[in-house]
Enzyme design. Sequence first.
Site, short mmCIF file in Angstrom:
data_model
loop_
_atom_site.label_atom_id
_atom_site.label_comp_id
_atom_site.label_asym_id
_atom_site.label_seq_id
_atom_site.Cartn_x
_atom_site.Cartn_y
_atom_site.Cartn_z
N ILE A 85 0.83 -1.22 0.00
CA ILE A 85 0.00 0.00 0.00
C ILE A 85 0.86 1.26 0.00
O ILE A 85 0.36 2.36 -0.19
CB ILE A 85 -0.96 0.02 1.21
N ALA A 86 2.16 1.11 0.20
CA ALA A 86 3.07 2.26 0.14
C ALA A 86 4.49 1.74 -0.07
O ALA A 86 4.82 0.63 0.34
CB ALA A 86 2.99 3.08 1.42
N GLY A 88 8.79 2.86 0.01
CA GLY A 88 9.77 3.83 0.47
C GLY A 88 11.16 3.46 0.00
O GLY A 88 11.34 2.57 -0.83
N THR A 89 12.18 4.15 0.53
CA THR A 89 13.56 3.96 0.10
C THR A 89 14.06 2.56 0.43
O THR A 89 14.73 1.92 -0.37
CB THR A 89 14.47 5.00 0.78
N GLY A 91 12.10 -0.12 1.65
CA GLY A 91 11.13 -1.20 1.76
C GLY A 91 9.72 -0.76 1.39
O GLY A 91 9.52 0.28 0.76
N LYS A 106 5.38 -3.32 7.74
CA LYS A 106 6.46 -2.54 7.16
C LYS A 106 7.64 -3.49 6.92
O LYS A 106 8.26 -3.98 7.86
CB LYS A 106 6.86 -1.42 8.11
N ASP A 224 10.84 13.51 13.14
CA ASP A 224 10.38 13.56 11.75
C ASP A 224 8.86 13.77 11.72
O ASP A 224 8.14 13.03 11.06
CB ASP A 224 10.77 12.29 11.00
#
Length: 382
Positions: A85-86, A88-89, A91, A106, A224
């Site tokens: 569903i998403a 990133g850098t 994974g 994740k 963050d």
Amino acid sequence: MKEKNDTGGGGAYVRADQIDLKSLDEQLQKHLSRAWTMEKNKNRDQQEQQEAEAEAEAAAARVVGPTRRQEWEIDPSKLIVKGAIARGTFGTVHRGIYDGIDVAVKLLDWGEEGHRTDAEIASLRAAFTQEVAVWHKLDHPNVTKFIGATMGTSELNIQTDNGQVGMPSNVCCVVVEYCPGGALKSYLIKNRRKKLAFKVVVQLALDLARGLCYLHSQKIVHRDVKTENMLLDKTRTVKIADFGVARVEASNPHDMTGETGTLGYMAPEVLNGNPYNRKCDVYSFGICLWEIYCCDMPYPDLSFSEVTSAVVRQNLRPEIPRCCPSSLANVMKRCWDANPDKRPEMDEVVAMLEAVDTTKGGGMLPHDHPQGCLCFRRYRGP
């Protein structure tokens, strides 16, 4: 005349010039060699005994079973990983089911073997361990619930249309509650044109503020804070996620330096490489509050380098719309003050937001709304 070979006491003796030194040297060498061999055999026997004992212990451990899991470690056999569903850098985030519960997974894939150095992999594993160490102890309604993790296993399975596919053994994963509302940032983008009602703005802001207040009470600095790292559950409650760079706050601010976070949300002291503390999260919250109110991105026309320079040297901040009620605008300004010491603590931010009156509206006016009404204050937005 002969020399006597007997002493007066009847003991034998040999004249010095009759001693065979070569023979004595050979005898001494043989004696030392024999003694050294005996000592060597003794040491070898001891080593063999120790090795036998170690092997026995290992065999016993194999019989008993694998090492006991960490308190945060999942049982891989109970996890089914579904579609991504998403991405990133390092994974992807997947839907999944763990022990019958909907979850988000994740997956941290650090590349095929040989594509990263040992130092890079060690650094990534350390970051993963840090995230788990921080996240698994947290328990708050505005923090995404941590369910478990695993540090590299070949027992994970991805469910596909064609069956199940095993994962490489170097993949690590974090399992957390699934938030069907997705990222707060995506929700704001969807409402970019029509904007949000003022009461919704304040509620979203309060959720985020309460979550950060809790983290700071636990001595955790997120580092963050941005709308992309905030998730919405089915009731549109904001939950803080992604503790990849979160740290336990250092008692000495000089122990926390370096650029960590996302440009546009980073406090001036972080951008400058100066020491910082939890007040960097307060600054980032101020930017998020503006973003929630405006349903827009800060500094859309500036490059990263321009933002960095202007925030630090020219005190650049997002422009607060004229229609924004002063009670909310004041929270933004105080949170993003250039001086960390002048920024409020998050518990004070919660109190200020709780005091905001939402009964008279005050939400951001859509771009196509007639602006003339602002002079008479007849309309203040939804």
